[in-house]
Design a protein around this motif. Structure first.
Motif: not given
Length: 255
Positions: A119, A170, A177
């Motif tokens: 993340v 990403y 995420r």
């Protein structure tokens, strides 16, 4: 050495905690991380691992002020300790999640790519400084990076060494995420807590199947035959099936 260790509800949280130096990843920190993960693997109390940085950064990677090592023997020992950490992470059956904030550089990206879910804060930056410093990518980064973005793109990232934004990471599949500014830790924590509730035998089997890279079709089908035949008759599948039809949260035991 600065590593914070927290246990709560099946989740082991490991936090780099030297914010004044942007959390350098020293051999001592690598040793401590590997030790905590090995102990968690042997424990029935831990179902997932969350790796964080403190002070708004994940980690600045290796501490240049401590380089080079005293001699080639010390250098080999340093790399052995980093390799032990990455191998421990890769071979562990526990799902691992990390949250990238601020700066993540060098060998710290090797740790990140050894995690199962990455993340990133939308404002995070990923740095690949090796060719600018005259060093070789460490922390298994060539393998970890290529497994996420492909060999060609991994090679270009490492050779050119330009900073990579979270959005670009990403878009290329390096990050799983994106989180709004200031919320990467919260999102990563939610994902890790959710993974801690999943069936341990299923999660561990999936991780093991990927640990040495994606195989050709025939070996993959053979792994499916062996593993699925075992999991069909596990207590966890009995519980998962019952919970599905009962429309409730399953209570898995890892048996």
């Amino acid at each position: 050495m600065s590593l914070l260790v927290e246990h709560a509800s099946g989740l082991l949280t490991l936090t780099f905690s030297e914010p004044a130096k942007r959390n350098p990843l020293t051999p001592e920190i690598a040793d401590a991380l590997a030790k905590e993960i090995r102990e968690a693997e042997a424990s029935d109390l831990v179902r997932a691992v969350l790796i964080l940085g403190s002070g708004g950064n994940f980690s600045s990677g290796g501490d240049l002020r401590a380089m080079p090592p005293a001699d080639t023997i010390a250098a080999a020992d340093r790399l052995r300790r980093y390799a032990a950490l990455i191998t421990t992470m890769a071979k562990s059956t526990l799902p691992m999640v990390c949250a990238l904030e601020g700066t993540t550089a060098g060998i710290a990206l090797g740790v990140a790519t050894a995690c199962d879910v990455i993340v990133a804060d939308e404002q995070a930056r990923l740095l690949f400084p090796f060719s600018r410093l005259g060093l070789f990518p460490d922390g298994g980064l060539i393998h970890g990076l290529a497994s996420r973005v492909g060999p060609g793109r991994a090679k270009a990232l490492l050779l050119v060494g330009d900073p990579v934004t979270a959005q670009r990471a990403y878009d290329m599949g390096l990050v799983d995420r994106l989180a709004p500014p200031g919320s990467a830790v919260a999102l990563a924590s939610d994902i890790a807590r959710d993974l801690a509730l999943r069936a341990p035998l299923s999660v561990g089997s999936i991780k093991s199947a990927f640990s040495d890279g994606v195989n050709a079709l025939a070996p993959t089908l053979e792994t499916e035959r062996i593993t699925q035949s075992r999991l069909y008759f596990s207590e966890d599948f009995t519980e998962g099936r019952a919970a599905f039809f009962d429309k409730r949260q399953a209570a898995f035991t890892g048996r």
